[in-house]
Design an enzyme around this catalytic site. Structure first.
Site, short mmCIF file in Angstrom:
data_model
loop_
_atom_site.label_atom_id
_atom_site.label_comp_id
_atom_site.label_asym_id
_atom_site.label_seq_id
_atom_site.Cartn_x
_atom_site.Cartn_y
_atom_site.Cartn_z
N CYS A 88 0.83 -1.25 0.02
CA CYS A 88 0.04 -0.28 0.01
C CYS A 88 0.88 1.29 0.14
CB CYS A 88 -0.95 0.08 1.00
SG CYS A 88 -2.25 1.23 0.93
N HIS B 33 -4.05 -5.08 0.38
CA HIS B 33 -3.57 -5.69 1.48
C HIS B 33 -3.59 -7.22 1.47
CE1 HIS B 33 -2.64 -1.71 3.60
NE2 HIS B 33 -3.52 -1.23 3.09
N GLU C 135 -1.86 -8.89 3.13
CA GLU C 135 -1.38 -9.42 4.51
C GLU C 135 -2.56 -9.13 5.67
OE1 GLU C 135 -1.34 -5.07 5.34
OE2 GLU C 135 -1.07 -6.56 3.52
#
Length: 234
Positions: free
Chosen positions: A89, A175, A177
């Site tokens: 990001c 994202h 993660e």
């Protein structure tokens, strides 16, 4: 053991589901707080892996947050030595800026669980496992594709969602993660942004409950594949 330095801008935007994968691969993880902890090119050069995480500020906010310019310079120093670097990001935007690409507001804020469309190169990369898998989108800015970069993934709203530069540099606008089990931290931490964008946190929360397990599996397999690709996992 190998060492991963993770640059964090807000506490809840951490390595998330990537953390356990890195531990399994033999990494120790050290977090550094951007704008607070002292940084140096040597500190960025030493680890086997550096990950620059997301945050609510932007690359173009350096007048208000002067550390941003220093951080972009450190990103460039890491790229120049050719060691593995992952930007997520804001981190991906910093990688783009460090490579001379323009970072600017996107057509609209892209926030919520969704998918990415892989390019041909993306389907041949570690991101192949993300084909059809849910990921969390949470950004307002976008960037031009850096010179020499390979586009790996897109969405209709954000054409440049993932890119690689050589073997060791990977930028993810989305994202992968994000840990759905901890989505409440995101909803609280970004409550003002959600209200400003007229986005109902209940929708994001409900989608996290439905799609979180699939997202975590895909993210873990993507990270394992990328670590193998860059020679940091068997």
């Amino acid at each position: 053991m190998m060492h991963c330095l993770a640059i964090r801008h807000v506490p809840f935007e951490d390595l998330g589901t990537f953390g356990p994968i890195l531990h399994q691969a033999g990494f120790t993880i050290e977090y550094a707080q951007a704008g607070v902890d002292r940084m140096s090119a040597s500190r960025w050069a030493a680890p086997e892996l550096v990950v620059v995480l997301g945050g609510p500020i932007g690359v173009n906010d350096e007048d208000a947050y002067p550390f941003i310019a220093d951080e972009i310079s450190l990103v460039r120093s890491r790229i120049d030595i050719g060691k593995p670097l992952l930007g997520v990001c804001l981190g991906a935007q910093m990688v783009a800026a460090a490579l001379g690409a323009r970072v600017y507001p996107g057509l609209a804020r892209e926030i919520g669980w969704g998918h990415v469309t892989l390019t041909d190169a993306g389907r041949e990369s570690a991101l192949a496992i993300l084909d059809g898998a849910p990921v969390l989108h949470w950004h307002g800015d976008t960037f031009d594709l850096p010179h020499g970069a390979t586009l790996l993934a897109s969405t209709p709203l954000t054409p440049h969602q993932a890119f690689s530069v050589g073997k060791n540099v990977l930028g993810l606008q989305f994202h992968a993660e994000a840990d759905a089990a901890r989505i409440e931290e995101w909803l609280i931490g970004h409550s003002c942004e959600l209200a400003h964008a007229s986005i109902d946190p209940r929708t994001i929360r409900a989608d996290a409950a439905k799609q979180g397990d699939a997202a975590a599996r895909a993210a873990g397999n993507m990270m394992r594949a990328w670590l193998r690709d860059i020679g940091l996992a068997p």
